[in-house]
Design a protein around this motif. Structure first.
Motif, PDB file in Angstrom:
ATOM      1  N   ALA A 168       0.870  -1.173   0.000  1.00 26.09           N
ATOM      2  CA  ALA A 168       0.000   0.000   0.000  1.00 26.09           C
ATOM      3  C   ALA A 168       0.906   1.222   0.000  1.00 26.09           C
ATOM      4  O   ALA A 168       1.911   1.247   0.726  1.00 26.09           O
ATOM      5  N   THR A 169       0.589   2.230  -0.809  1.00 23.09           N
ATOM      6  CA  THR A 169       1.504   3.358  -0.927  1.00 23.09           C
ATOM      7  C   THR A 169       0.870   4.714  -0.587  1.00 23.09           C
ATOM      8  O   THR A 169       1.588   5.672  -0.333  1.00 23.09           O
TER       9      THR A 169
ATOM     10  N   ALA B  21       2.739   3.336   5.864  1.00 19.65           N
ATOM     11  CA  ALA B  21       1.714   2.435   6.402  1.00 19.65           C
ATOM     12  C   ALA B  21       0.385   3.178   6.473  1.00 19.65           C
ATOM     13  O   ALA B  21       0.349   4.368   6.794  1.00 19.65           O
ATOM     14  N   ILE B  22      -0.680   2.450   6.162  1.00 21.96           N
ATOM     15  CA  ILE B  22      -2.026   3.035   6.153  1.00 21.96           C
ATOM     16  C   ILE B  22      -2.923   2.148   7.009  1.00 21.96           C
ATOM     17  O   ILE B  22      -2.875   0.922   6.881  1.00 21.96           O
ATOM     18  N   ILE B  23      -3.692   2.782   7.883  1.00 20.84           N
ATOM     19  CA  ILE B  23      -4.637   2.002   8.695  1.00 20.84           C
ATOM     20  C   ILE B  23      -6.049   2.433   8.338  1.00 20.84           C
ATOM     21  O   ILE B  23      -6.393   3.610   8.473  1.00 20.84           O
TER      22      ILE B  23
ATOM     23  N   GLY C 211       2.135  -2.898   4.559  1.00 20.91           N
ATOM     24  CA  GLY C 211       1.854  -1.496   4.849  1.00 20.91           C
ATOM     25  C   GLY C 211       0.371  -1.163   4.913  1.00 20.91           C
ATOM     26  O   GLY C 211       0.014   0.004   5.010  1.00 20.91           O
ATOM     27  N   LEU C 212      -0.496  -2.177   4.882  1.00 18.10           N
ATOM     28  CA  LEU C 212      -1.935  -1.887   4.984  1.00 18.10           C
ATOM     29  C   LEU C 212      -2.529  -2.616   6.193  1.00 18.10           C
ATOM     30  O   LEU C 212      -2.311  -3.813   6.376  1.00 18.10           O
ATOM     31  N   TYR C 213      -3.270  -1.850   6.995  1.00 16.05           N
ATOM     32  CA  TYR C 213      -3.842  -2.367   8.238  1.00 16.05           C
ATOM     33  C   TYR C 213      -5.315  -1.962   8.295  1.00 16.05           C
ATOM     34  O   TYR C 213      -5.727  -1.012   7.645  1.00 16.05           O
TER      35      TYR C 213
END
Ligand SMILES: Cc1cc2nc3c(=O)[nH]c(=O)nc-3n(C[C@H](O)[C@H](O)[C@H](O)COP(=O)(O)OP(=O)(O)OC[C@H]3O[C@@H](n4cnc5c(N)ncnc54)[C@H](O)[C@@H]3O)c2cc1C
Length: 610
Positions: free
Chosen positions: A185-186, A205-207, A385-387
């Motif tokens: 994920a960017t 990182a993206i949540i 990187g994706l949560y």
């Protein structure tokens, strides 16, 4: 267009998002993006409580809590995740206490606890007092406490920013990515409501913490803004949605309105009665009666009405009786919800029973994650990187039916875990390049919607969607009713392509955003119904009259639904395990249903009796 760079970007400022922000903002540069001002998030509407086996008022332990969660979810719960949640519950409550949350207290000054549906002593002997609470405003207190602590910690907020796209380095909706290869994920693309400007956020990182999707139904306890955005954005990017057929109908919505009266009313001694004055739950759940889990109580109520024992002139609701409780007790423990009965129905709960009927309340399904909050792109590979955390996610700790007070717990436990993991990952990861025009898709979608000449109205299409979902995909479902819902949704998807907005401006164009949100609702309703058609058994919140029994031999599996271009192979992601063998094809895309095994540790599935 503006661009930003943050180590961690959190989408959503409800309980899950802000709990995550408290973990990551001290460690790495963190931004929280929220379409609502944080304290308006739905977490603030939560009433009854947050459970943890503190054993402050009677004997209790986390193992009983784990068992209740697994049984309450009709054994579709991943038992390792439920155990983590029940164990970490105790610290989650104490964290909030340390942050300043004003819990109700026992005379000795400990955090007080009350009863809630499905929470029992020693594997079902009797109801246990496990829910910590602040009158009937527990969620309000949690949200305010978390927000104050975020402000204290200088968390950066982008309020009234709508995230409208997720950027990954592989578009899983369009391409096959072999097993083991990484997908990252960017960033995200957001729309600033105040100015109409587009912002691109590049992040390590993206949540996602965007909450639920209750607005696919007409009668719902959910706020207007719960339109399943995060789920739909991930799904459109080719990520699976897990267990979408399981939606919870809370037993006690105000009749005809759906506004919630917390289960705390029954926890404090309230009783459900049918039109004949009978305490009917004694027949359906002889041991814990009115405090049976929500799926069972909601079905029992709907059954009383169907069999002609409803109350009121049309016999179309049942009654929640609090009249035997002391008015002072009601005022101390249930002030807000009794006020709702007075305001919206003109009923005085001290002396009159309150008309209630099940209301759509909670999405058990969502974006699949592991216990660290990492998003899965199939049965086992994660998107780096994706949560996801909170109601948008499916860990799965709630299986096919969530127990009351386990969601405020879930958002705290898994919000914290996701925040920690994301920060740790971002501390060592590099920024990855964004595509050349990261916002192109969003800009053209908005322009097209804005420039469309007179067409369908958003409110009409939304109303028709909510009506068919209430009529055909509610407490009782059949193959026939679900297929009716699906064909209605197909028609509405067509009408949606002609939707136009009246406000063509840039500033505070809520008209435009509601049109976008309607697109999310349609996609979420569609996948919910298709998953429900495919699950030919009854379990937890999903009750098929044509298949009334639970069928462990064939369906002790999580559903994983993928949207794929029509041209792609049916195993578009190459490694869908244990197929349900169902592919629903439309003009430009199809929905492929796969499955994922349920993790069992110590509890063998049993028949569910209370
Ligand atoms: C009336 C009611 C009472 C409840 N009572 C209880 C209870 O007593 N106990 C319990 O355990 N559970 C209860 N629940 C359930 C529980 O409150 C919710 O499941 C939980 O609070 C969800 O928290 P969340 O952080 O996941 O989402 P939310 O609190 O809903 O927050 C979602 C956030 O995402 C943001 N967002 C959404 N879409 C976008 C987008 N496109 N771009 C940017 N931001 C976006 C919103 O602005 C918001 O900040 C109740 C629910 C309701 C509706």
């Amino acid at each position: 267009m503006q661009t930003h760079q943050y180590d961690v970007v959190i989408v959503g400022a409800g309980g899950a998002g802000m709990r995550a922000a408290l973990e990551s903002s001290g460690k790495v540069r963190t931004a929280v993006i929220s379409k609502l001002y944080p304290t308006r998030s739905h977490t603030g509407a939560a009433q009854g409580g947050m459970c943890a086996a503190l054993a402050n008022v009677e004997e209790d332990n986390w193992e009983w809590h784990t068992f209740d969660t697994v049984k309450g979810g009709d054994y579709l719960v991943d038992q390792d995740a439920a155990e983590i949640m029940a164990k970490e519950a105790i610290d989650a409550v104490l964290d909030l206490e340390r942050m300043g949350l004003p819990f109700n207290r026992t005379p000795e000054g400990k955090i007080d606890q009350r009863r809630f549906g499905g929470h029992t002593r020693n594997h079902g002997e009797a109801a246990v007092r496990r829910s910590c609470y602040a009158a009937d405003r527990t969620g309000h207190m949690i949200l305010q406490t978390l927000y104050q602590n975020c402000v204290k910690q200088d968390v950066e907020f982008f309020n009234e920013f709508y995230v409208l796209d997720l950027i990954t380095d592989h578009d899983l909706a369009a391409e096959d990515v072999p097993d083991g290869e990484t997908v990252n994920a960017t960033g995200v693309v957001a729309y600033d409501l105040a100015t109409g400007e587009i912002h691109v956020f590049q992040a390590k990182a993206i949540i996602f913490a965007t909450g639920g999707a209750g607005k696919i139904f007409k009668t719902t306890s959910n706020a207007h803004t719960l339109t399943g955005d995060g789920m739909a954005l991930a799904y459109r990017r080719g990520l699976p949605l897990e267990d979408m057929e399981f939606f919870q109908f809370h037993p006690t919505g105000l009749a005809g309105l759906g506004i919630l009266l917390s289960e705390a009313a029954r926890g404090e001694g309230g009783i459900l009665r049918n039109g004949e004055g009978e305490r009917f739950m004694e027949r359906y759940a002889p041991t814990i009666k009115d405090l049976a889990p929500r799926d069972i109580v909601a079905r029992s109520m709907a059954n009383e009405v169907r069999e002609g024992r409803g109350a009121g002139p049309d016999k179309d609701y049942v009654l929640l009786d609090l009249t035997h409780l002391e008015p002072a007790h009601i005022d101390a423990k249930l002030p807000d919800i009794t006020e709702f009965a007075r305001t919206y129905l003109g009923i005085e709960p001290y002396t009159e029973p309150v008309p209630v009927y099940p209301t759509a309340h909670y999405a058990m399904g969502g974006i699949p994650t592991n216990v660290g909050g990492e998003v899965l792109r199939d049965g086992h590979n994660v998107v780096r990187g994706l949560y996801a955390a909170g109601e948008v996610a499916c860990v799965s700790v709630h299986g096919s039916n969530r127990l009351g007070t386990n969601s405020l717990l879930d958002i705290n436990v898994f919000g914290k875990r996701a925040g920690r993991q994301a920060a740790a990952y971002a501390a060592t990861a590099e920024y990855r390049e964004l595509p050349e025009n990261p916002a192109a898709a969003v800009i053209s979608q908005l322009d097209e919607m804005r420039n469309r000449p007179d067409g369908e109205r958003v409110a009409d299409v939304r109303k028709a969607l909510q009506e068919t979902m209430d009529a055909n995909a509610q407490v009782f479902r059949t193959g026939e009713s679900l297929n009716q819902a699906l064909s209605d949704i197909r028609t509405l998807q067509d009408r949606y392509r002609k939707v136009s907005v009246q406000d063509k401006g840039r500033l505070f164009n809520t008209d435009l955003l509601e049109a976008i949100e309607l697109g999310f609702l349609l996609d979420i309703a569609e996948v919910t119904v298709i998953a429900a058609i495919n699950r030919k058994e009854s379990r937890g919140g999903h009750y098929r009259e044509d298949f009334p029994d639970r069928d462990d031999a064939n369906y002790m599996l999580h559903t994983m639904a993928y949207r794929r271009p029509t041209a792609a192979g049916d195993t578009a992601d190459g490694h869908v395990e244990g197929y349900f063998d169902h592919v629903e094809e439309f003009d430009s895309y199809k929905i492929v249903l796969g499955s994922k095994p349920v993790t069992q540790t110590r509890y063998e599935p049993m028949e569910r009796k209370y």
